[in-house]
Design a protein around this motif. Structure first.
Motif: not given
Lengths: 311, 358
Positions: B303-309, B314-320
């Protein structure tokens, strides 16, 4: 007839219909377990995925619409979805199962759990995660005929589901008993090694089996999707199908049907006549308890192959 | 060079049967414990304790319990979430009914209550085997959560349907509730986990553990050589549920502080803990810890990698994240079906020869 008795009949009929719906999901499990000994937890998510794809192909703003500027008619969308499920089956065999041959059943089970996550995530990413009403022109509402002549309340959709289920099972039975591929499937189910030694390709068989159960998942997905919309909770019907499965036996197609009927009727009767005394909402666990009670007398399920253990 | 047991001679049976017969292993474990007990509490803050350390400890204990049952005794269980709920609700009822009771005793008692419930749901295992049993244990999962949700007595008739842990002191130090310091909560959980990991390590190499493993490998053969399946299976269910009950107690009492039965103890918990022991390694105490660490850290890192990096929404990140988790699980199963514990073992073999492999 007295209204008490009518009510009882209505409950039983709606139980039978619900049972058919459960059996549709359980069928997919049985097919895969028979042919490969894999307990495929992703079956429920496959239903969801198939229903999502089907909806997407027909909807404006879906992938087909965006790529080609058209939306598919129902029958073409169904064909396209079947194609998608076959591709999914092929990918699963190539990327997952092929590498896990000869592993313990529990490892394969966990792999299908992982698969469930992947399909769920992909379904959300590709098709969006909002609730979608699936309308294929299947009649909805109460059947007037039954209401007028018999005074019974019967959902049309459930009648369609029951007929579809019956047709599906008949087709599958013929496919298994009469065709060349069906015979190969049964051979693989009996004994992997022996089947290999007479020249049956396990990998082809697995792709076929997963495709067939993908198609069964599509049918189940259409029925459940028409009933309650295509949404994430669709994948939870797998949990509904599990008690059906252990009740009927993992390896028996008729078992899935009979098990589904017993669970459906038992659940509805319990909910109506027993639920109010304990605070309701018992359908979550009642089916499991019922199945557990059956298992104590027949550990292999009603129609499962007798478990013979040797040292 | 460093990891070599040549020259370490044993001169007594006791030394030969030590838990960690190799000196380097002893040093390593003592070092880890020293850092965990004396080093970490100095640096720990509220974020680290809530996001990483407490979930890790609670899940490690649960994974340990499930591993005793599934990894050592071969009985697949999907009822972990339900048993954790039993532990949590036992803690809640005990602490609200007897506020002066020491929390340590409450946690132990919660484990004992869960053990009793576990034995009850373990009874079918005498007749039902394999996946039939796994599905049958789902009955426990759904029934228990339904029971806690429906019967007001368990919730102390809370109108919100939630249970909330009161602030409790152990030996004069606050360990639960919002005002407890991160270090106190962490140390309380760590003490339980360390102690019971040691106990587990000893159980599985003793008579009881060996009878479990015999049952796992082939129960009919085990019966023929004189192991009673009734005693072995039920003791596995009891000990496993004891651990899981304590884990549920810490999970609710110390980590979450308040919980709602369906949300906190759903079937996802059962699968999560099962993933931990499969990825960590079935039939390995170390594996339970590695698996728990992996499954706690992975979602946070992803989550940190996708949202911050990558600045993904956030919603897409959850699915990924869900997709990637599935992919990683399958990847691990393909690369090493015996889990992280086996990887560690292979690494140790390599270390023995390093730097002069032949």
């Amino acid at each position: 007839m007295g209204s008490e008795l009518m009510f009882f009949f209505e409950t039983v009929i709606s139980g039978v219909m619900a049972g058919v719906m459960y059996a549709l999901v359980a069928l997919g499990f049985v097919l895969i377990f028979k042919a490969s000994g894999i307990f495929n937890f992703a079956q429920g998510v496959m239903c969801l995925f198939a229903a999502l794809a089907l909806y997407d192909f027909m909807a404006p703003g879906g992938w087909i619409d965006r790529l080609f500027g058209i939306t598919l008619p129902v029958w073409l969308a169904i064909v396209a979805t079947i194609g998608v499920m076959i591709v999914v089956a092929w990918l699963i065999e190539r990327l997952v199962l092929q590498h896990l041959v000869q592993q313990d059943p529990i490892i394969l089970f966990m792999a299908t759990l992982g698969l469930a996550y992947v399909l769920e995530g992909l379904g959300d990413i590709l098709f969006g995660s909002d609730v979608k009403p699936l309308d294929l022109g299947i009649p909805q509402g109460a059947s007037d005929w039954a209401l007028d002549t018999l005074g019974l309340y019967v959902e049309k959709l459930e009648v369609v589901a029951a007929i579809t289920g019956a047709v599906l099972v008949t087709v599958l039975a013929i496919f298994f008993q009469r065709t060349r591929i069906g015979r190969a499937l049964r051979a693989v189910a009996d004994d992997h090694q022996a089947a290999l030694s007479v020249g049956i390709s396990l990998r082809t068989i697995w792709v076929i089996v997963w495709s067939v159960s993908g198609i069964v998942a599509l049918v189940a997905g259409i029925m459940w999707g028409s009933k309650s919309g295509v949404q994430f909770s669709l994948s939870l019907i797998a949990l509904k199908a599990l008690p059906v499965l252990i009740l009927g036996g993992f390896t028996s197609v008729p078992g899935a049907i009979v098990g589904g009927l017993i669970i459906g009727v038992g659940e509805k009767l319990a909910e109506v006549y027993f639920g109010p005394y304990v605070g309701g909402a018992i359908e979550n666990w009642f089916a499991y308890m019922l199945a557990l009670a059956f298992l104590l007398f027949r550990p292999q399920g009603l129609f499962g192959e007798r478990i013979i253990e040797r040292v | 060079m460093f990891y070599r047991e040549a020259g370490q001679f044993k001169s007594s049976y006791n030394a030969d049967q030590a838990i960690l017969p190799i000196a380097q292993d002893r040093v390593f474990v003592i070092g880890v414990l020293a850092v965990a007990f004396a080093g970490v509490p100095w640096f720990i803050d509220s974020y680290w304790v809530n996001a990483i350390f407490l979930p890790f400890l609670a899940y490690a204990l649960a994974a340990l319990g499930l591993n005793l049952l599934t990894g050592y005794c071969g009985q697949v269980s999907l009822g972990t979430g339900g048993f954790m709920a039993v532990g949590a609700f036992a803690t809640f009822k005990l602490i609200t009914a007897f506020p002066e009771l020491n929390l340590i005793i409450v946690v132990l008692l919660s484990g004992a209550v869960t053990a009793a419930v576990g034995v009850m749901f373990g009874l079918p295992s005498l007749r039902i085997k394999g996946f039939y049993l796994a599905v049958a244990t789902l009955a426990a999962q759904f029934f228990l959560v339904w029971l806690f949700n429906k019967v007001g007595w368990f919730l102390n008739y809370s109108p919100t349907g939630q249970i909330t842990m009161p602030s409790v002191e152990v030996f004069g130090v606050l360990v639960t509730g919002p005002r407890a310091t991160p270090a106190a909560r962490y140390l309380f959980c760590l003490s339980f986990v360390a102690l019971f990991a040691l106990a587990a390590k000893n159980i599985v190499r003793g008579r009881v553990g060996r009878s479990w493993m015999a049952i796992r490998d082939m129960d009919i053969a085990a019966e023929l050589i004189g192991i009673r399946p009734l005693a072995a299976k039920l003791s596995a269910f009891a000990v496993s549920s004891f651990y899981i009950g304590m884990a549920g107690s810490l999970y609710f009492g110390v980590w979450l502080g308040s919980a709602e039965p369906i949300e906190a103890f759903g079937i996802e918990q059962s699968f999560l803990v099962l993933f931990m022991i499969i990825i960590g390694g079935l039939g390995s105490v170390l594996g339970s810890f590695l698996g728990a660490a992996f499954m706690t850290l992975m979602p946070i890192v992803l989550k940190n990698f996708m949202v911050d990096g990558l600045a993904v929404e956030v919603v897409t990140a959850k699915h990924v994240e869900i997709t990637l988790m599935g992919v990683l699980i399958i990847f691990f199963l393909i690369v090493e079906p015996h889990g992280l514990a086996r990887m560690w073992q292979i690494l140790k073999e390599k270390l023995r020869l390093w730097p002069f492999p032949y």
